[in-house]
Design an enzyme around this catalytic site. Sequence first.
Site, PDB file in Angstrom:
ATOM      1  CB  CYS B  56      -0.871   0.049   1.238  1.00 21.83           C
ATOM      2  SG  CYS B  56      -2.068  -1.258   1.301  1.00 21.83           S
ATOM      3  CG  HIS B 105      15.793   1.946   0.282  1.00 21.63           C
ATOM      4  ND1 HIS B 105      15.232   3.111   0.767  1.00 21.63           N
ATOM      5  CD2 HIS B 105      14.773   1.260  -0.290  1.00 21.63           C
ATOM      6  CE1 HIS B 105      13.940   3.121   0.478  1.00 21.63           C
ATOM      7  NE2 HIS B 105      13.638   2.008  -0.170  1.00 21.63           N
TER       8      HIS B 105
END
Lengths: 275, 432
Positions: B56, B105
Amino acid sequence: MHRFLFQITLIIYAISSIGFIVQILTLRKDVERVCMWFLTIGFATHTVAIGLRWIAEGHPPLVNLHESFSFLAWAMVGVFLLLQLGYKIKSLGAFLAPLATMAMGASSIQPARLIPLPPALKSLWLPVHASISLLAEAIFALAFCLSIMYLLQERQIKKKRLRGIFKRLPSLDTLDIMNERCLKIGFPLLTLGIITGSIWAEEAWGSYWSWDPKETWSLITWFLYAALLHQRLTVGWRGRRAAIMTIVAFATLVFTYLGASFLLSGAHSYATWFE
Amino acid sequence: MRPGSNKPRIILLGVNHKTAPVEIRERLALKDIEPSPLELFSNLSCCEEAVFLSTCNRVEILASSKNHEDAADTIKRLWLEKGGLSTVDLSKSIYSYKDRQAIRHVFRVASSLDSMVVGEPQILGQLKEAYRMASKAGSSGLILNRLMHKAFSVAKRVRTETRIASQAVSISYAAVELAKKIFGDLSGKKVLLIGAGEMAELAAQHLLTNGVDKIIVANRTLERAVELARSLNGAAISLDEIEDAMIEADIVISSTGAPGIIVKKEQIKKILRPRRHRLLFLIDIAVPRDIDPAINDIDNVYLYDIDELKDVVEENKAEREKEAQKAERMVEAEVIKFISWMDTLDVVPIIQKLQEKAERVRLQEMARSQKRLGELTQRQRDALEILTKSITNKILHDPVVCLRKGLPENERDQVLAITCKLFGIDDGNNNK
């Protein structure tokens, strides 16, 4: 004997007030239990003291300020203890017990000597009018405490400072619902107090309503509570606004009770009648 | 980097809730596109391996590439084209990381340090699912396999050794605690979820177990609303209907990815009367915020955003920051380890070639000497074997150790090049 019991009661109330405040600061369960016991014992000695005074005087002890303050304190503690049977509102004691103790203290500094009843007050309506009115006041005192608690808690949540007292106070809805219940019980009692008073006035002075200051202020107070109840029931007023209104109405009530007696003169002024 | 180095590079391209609004994220998620994004990217010649993550709050492509300096651009171009966004300038929205940054990351994402709600637990599961898909499709290989496994273990360490993870759980816990302080008993209360994100779901579940009566889910895509409503036993509505739903609701949790304000002050003011001034508790966990902060000024309405909820549970911010720093340190340590593993990737073939060459020379020289030495006994043959082997090994020992140990970043390419030159070995790039 009733004087001695009165003093004992005052001390017990004072101790339990301090206890309740300690409890709210430390959140200790055992302190709360001890305080409740103390307050119950105090209520018992208070009841006996009032009963003994009644016997000694030969009429219900609701005549002068000493007696009415004492009865008010008794009613407040009584209502509080009754409430604890059904709803456990933690931390209410820390607000109500000191208020009751203050009423008791106010009573103790008033002249406490026994007095013969003036003919004007000799009536069955005296205990009925006075006790109902004082009971209404006790219930409104409770509503006042709940409102103060509401405002405190509301500020905490609004300002997002959620430490300290936040954990100790009950939820907003609980406080508000209790407040509303107090209003719904207190208001009919207040109305009844004014009606019985008016009937008694007719009997004693030949007029239902003579616009003496206390009567006028009672009416103002009644209107305030009526407005509050009306707004609550029709528009759904609640929360902060209702709490502020409750406090304002209670302040008016206290003024009616005390101010009209001390500052303004009239048929109700205890101060002048019994000197 | 040596020109034309064989060293594999790790590339990461992505958008998340901070960089791009939900509309763009949804298009870049490349749902219902044939071939699947995984196939699409792993079929690129510049792409050795690929993993495609879509949740999402983020869409990311992780790839490894050899020999292609412009791999990132190629991937990006294809991505935008397939998402129908070629004409839009997304240079600010799409972040592009290489090597060290990319590894960091990935580790941060896995550890939920980059999440909207830091510490929320779902992201790790989603990453695992993305990896499972990639390995099923055969698009992840040596490097991404290792990177993913390392990411999972870093995430696990961060979760167990810092209190980051407990924060997300504690946010929904805080929401429930606050709701209880406002409403007392939660039974009979209605909850409206605006946006169907993971965090909202978590909070809703928490409220349900605490006795909340009914849950209404409003979402931009009704499909997702229906899906979530079903799992929470609630009702689904579209975003246009939230105003009516808010009249009924007692608790509103908003977590959409919308770029602007969704619930305006006037809207709340308008519904006060129909609500009969009932208390309203609004929770805004979206970044950027969904609910106008000025709403908190309205009587009987209480608005908390995510940072304020965090403050409810955590005793102080300093503590929280300390935990975050601890987590970042763990991530950093693992990044360094991973980099040094990557570095050995191009050292290993050189060492191998070095050893192969030495062995070849040894065998050749042994064969040549055979005639001159004449007939030897078995014992003599064995001794000779040992002698020659130990000479080559001894000679190679220092260079090999030197290479294996890991070289300083600024020297390593040069050293590798010199090694190849000195020993006359082919480093695998200059072939043909």
